[in-house]
Design a protein around this motif. Sequence first.
Motif, PDB file in Angstrom:
ATOM      1  N   LEU A 153     -12.441  19.948  17.238  1.00  0.00           N
ATOM      2  CA  LEU A 153     -13.779  20.382  16.842  1.00  0.00           C
ATOM      3  C   LEU A 153     -13.856  21.895  16.659  1.00  0.00           C
ATOM      4  N   GLY A 154     -12.741  22.575  16.908  1.00  0.00           N
ATOM      5  CA  GLY A 154     -12.691  24.024  16.716  1.00  0.00           C
ATOM      6  C   GLY A 154     -12.874  24.832  17.978  1.00  0.00           C
ATOM      7  N   GLY A 155     -12.862  24.184  19.127  1.00  0.00           N
ATOM      8  CA  GLY A 155     -13.066  24.894  20.386  1.00  0.00           C
ATOM      9  C   GLY A 155     -11.786  25.074  21.164  1.00  0.00           C
ATOM     10  N   THR A 156     -11.924  25.794  22.259  1.00  0.00           N
ATOM     11  CA  THR A 156     -10.815  26.038  23.177  1.00  0.00           C
ATOM     12  C   THR A 156     -11.305  25.694  24.570  1.00  0.00           C
ATOM     13  N   VAL A 157     -10.505  24.950  25.290  1.00  0.00           N
ATOM     14  CA  VAL A 157     -10.874  24.570  26.651  1.00  0.00           C
ATOM     15  C   VAL A 157     -10.172  25.503  27.621  1.00  0.00           C
ATOM     16  N   GLY A 158     -10.954  26.124  28.494  1.00  0.00           N
ATOM     17  CA  GLY A 158     -10.395  26.991  29.526  1.00  0.00           C
ATOM     18  C   GLY A 158      -9.974  26.167  30.724  1.00  0.00           C
ATOM     19  N   PRO A 159      -9.953  26.778  31.897  1.00  0.00           N
ATOM     20  CA  PRO A 159      -9.556  26.053  33.106  1.00  0.00           C
ATOM     21  C   PRO A 159     -10.504  24.888  33.409  1.00  0.00           C
ATOM     22  N   VAL A 160      -9.896  23.759  33.789  1.00  0.00           N
ATOM     23  CA  VAL A 160     -10.660  22.557  34.119  1.00  0.00           C
ATOM     24  C   VAL A 160     -10.131  22.003  35.435  1.00  0.00           C
ATOM     25  N   VAL A 161     -11.058  21.688  36.333  1.00  0.00           N
ATOM     26  CA  VAL A 161     -10.692  20.974  37.549  1.00  0.00           C
ATOM     27  C   VAL A 161     -11.523  19.696  37.597  1.00  0.00           C
ATOM     28  N   VAL A 162     -10.967  18.705  38.249  1.00  0.00           N
ATOM     29  CA  VAL A 162     -11.649  17.424  38.413  1.00  0.00           C
ATOM     30  C   VAL A 162     -11.880  17.209  39.900  1.00  0.00           C
ATOM     31  N   VAL A 163     -13.118  16.924  40.252  1.00  0.00           N
ATOM     32  CA  VAL A 163     -13.432  16.455  41.596  1.00  0.00           C
ATOM     33  C   VAL A 163     -13.638  14.960  41.425  1.00  0.00           C
ATOM     34  N   GLY A 164     -12.672  14.208  41.927  1.00  0.00           N
ATOM     35  CA  GLY A 164     -12.683  12.773  41.712  1.00  0.00           C
ATOM     36  C   GLY A 164     -12.717  11.999  43.008  1.00  0.00           C
ATOM     37  N   CYS A 165     -13.148  10.765  42.901  1.00  0.00           N
ATOM     38  CA  CYS A 165     -13.221   9.891  44.067  1.00  0.00           C
ATOM     39  C   CYS A 165     -12.584   8.549  43.725  1.00  0.00           C
ATOM     40  N   GLU A 166     -11.787   8.072  44.644  1.00  0.00           N
ATOM     41  CA  GLU A 166     -11.157   6.759  44.501  1.00  0.00           C
ATOM     42  C   GLU A 166     -12.233   5.674  44.617  1.00  0.00           C
ATOM     43  N   PRO A 167     -12.415   4.873  43.574  1.00  0.00           N
ATOM     44  CA  PRO A 167     -13.437   3.826  43.639  1.00  0.00           C
ATOM     45  C   PRO A 167     -12.948   2.606  44.409  1.00  0.00           C
ATOM     46  N   ALA A 168     -13.896   1.873  44.985  1.00  0.00           N
ATOM     47  CA  ALA A 168     -13.579   0.564  45.564  1.00  0.00           C
ATOM     48  C   ALA A 168     -13.562  -0.469  44.450  1.00  0.00           C
ATOM     49  N   GLY A 169     -14.383  -0.246  43.431  1.00  0.00           N
ATOM     50  CA  GLY A 169     -14.436  -1.151  42.291  1.00  0.00           C
ATOM     51  C   GLY A 169     -15.314  -0.567  41.206  1.00  0.00           C
ATOM     52  N   ILE A 170     -15.030  -0.975  39.976  1.00  0.00           N
ATOM     53  CA  ILE A 170     -15.841  -0.511  38.843  1.00  0.00           C
ATOM     54  C   ILE A 170     -16.341  -1.705  38.034  1.00  0.00           C
ATOM     55  N   ASP A 171     -16.533  -2.809  38.738  1.00  0.00           N
ATOM     56  CA  ASP A 171     -17.073  -4.002  38.105  1.00  0.00           C
ATOM     57  C   ASP A 171     -18.556  -3.772  37.792  1.00  0.00           C
ATOM     58  N   PRO A 172     -19.111  -4.584  36.899  1.00  0.00           N
ATOM     59  CA  PRO A 172     -20.546  -4.442  36.613  1.00  0.00           C
ATOM     60  C   PRO A 172     -21.380  -4.548  37.888  1.00  0.00           C
ATOM     61  N   GLY A 173     -22.320  -3.661  38.001  1.00  0.00           N
ATOM     62  CA  GLY A 173     -23.204  -3.642  39.156  1.00  0.00           C
ATOM     63  C   GLY A 173     -23.782  -2.261  39.333  1.00  0.00           C
ATOM     64  N   ILE A 174     -24.955  -2.195  39.931  1.00  0.00           N
ATOM     65  CA  ILE A 174     -25.619  -0.922  40.155  1.00  0.00           C
ATOM     66  C   ILE A 174     -25.485  -0.549  41.617  1.00  0.00           C
ATOM     67  N   GLY A 175     -25.112   0.681  41.855  1.00  0.00           N
ATOM     68  CA  GLY A 175     -24.986   1.188  43.219  1.00  0.00           C
ATOM     69  C   GLY A 175     -23.538   1.395  43.601  1.00  0.00           C
ATOM     70  N   LEU A 176     -23.331   2.435  44.400  1.00  0.00           N
ATOM     71  CA  LEU A 176     -21.991   2.770  44.865  1.00  0.00           C
ATOM     72  C   LEU A 176     -21.638   1.945  46.097  1.00  0.00           C
ATOM     73  N   SER A 177     -20.349   1.676  46.267  1.00  0.00           N
ATOM     74  CA  SER A 177     -19.886   1.016  47.484  1.00  0.00           C
ATOM     75  C   SER A 177     -20.122   1.966  48.656  1.00  0.00           C
ATOM     76  N   PRO A 178     -20.174   1.451  49.887  1.00  0.00           N
ATOM     77  CA  PRO A 178     -20.409   2.327  51.041  1.00  0.00           C
ATOM     78  C   PRO A 178     -19.394   3.470  51.148  1.00  0.00           C
ATOM     79  N   ALA A 179     -18.121   3.194  50.923  1.00  0.00           N
ATOM     80  CA  ALA A 179     -17.099   4.248  51.046  1.00  0.00           C
ATOM     81  C   ALA A 179     -17.315   5.354  50.014  1.00  0.00           C
ATOM     82  N   VAL A 180     -17.657   4.986  48.801  1.00  0.00           N
ATOM     83  CA  VAL A 180     -17.862   5.981  47.749  1.00  0.00           C
ATOM     84  C   VAL A 180     -19.187   6.706  47.961  1.00  0.00           C
ATOM     85  N   GLN A 181     -20.219   5.995  48.407  1.00  0.00           N
ATOM     86  CA  GLN A 181     -21.494   6.665  48.722  1.00  0.00           C
ATOM     87  C   GLN A 181     -21.282   7.713  49.811  1.00  0.00           C
ATOM     88  N   ASP A 182     -20.476   7.379  50.811  1.00  0.00           N
ATOM     89  CA  ASP A 182     -20.193   8.326  51.895  1.00  0.00           C
ATOM     90  C   ASP A 182     -19.432   9.548  51.385  1.00  0.00           C
TER      91      ASP A 182
END
Length: 155
Positions: free
Chosen positions: A107-136
């Motif tokens: 698109l004509g841009g340049t990406v500078g430094p990028v960090v990811v703050v990520g969390c291991e999911p318990a599951g990503i199946d359809p549903g609303i709301g985070l699992s207890p471990a991910v909510q914590d």
Amino acid sequence: MTVLVAGLGNIFSSDDGFGVAVVDELSRRSLPAEVEVRDFGIRGIHLAYQLLEPYDLVVLVDAVQRGGPPGTVYLIEAEPGAEPGEDVPMDAHDLGPDAVLSLVPRLGGTVGPVVVVGCEPAGIDPGIGLSPAVQDAVGTAVQMVIDVVTGQGES
């Protein structure tokens, strides 16, 4: 220093909504004026266009599968990608972080430094709301983002 904190994920796929939950919490916090906190959800194409703006640091917050126990929070330095391929999908609702970052140069841009703050999911199946471990893990991730954007954390 200008910083973008971008929450990613699908709130209708259980723990995939982690990034959205973290930026929701961050939006209630007092952060330095140069830190922009945005919920991009599943709008990866919008994030790609936002990254055309010059940021000194981009923090992506998302669910990431790395094989750890659910709720494990990771700080990952994104590696500069190779030249963008011709096969980057243009589905606005199906661009993952890697595809977004590889699309920006096309698109004509340049990406500078990028960090990811990520969390291991318990599951990503359809549903609303985070699992207890991910909510914590939301609070841990919020503090990690604050540490990174204020220079108190490793990046």
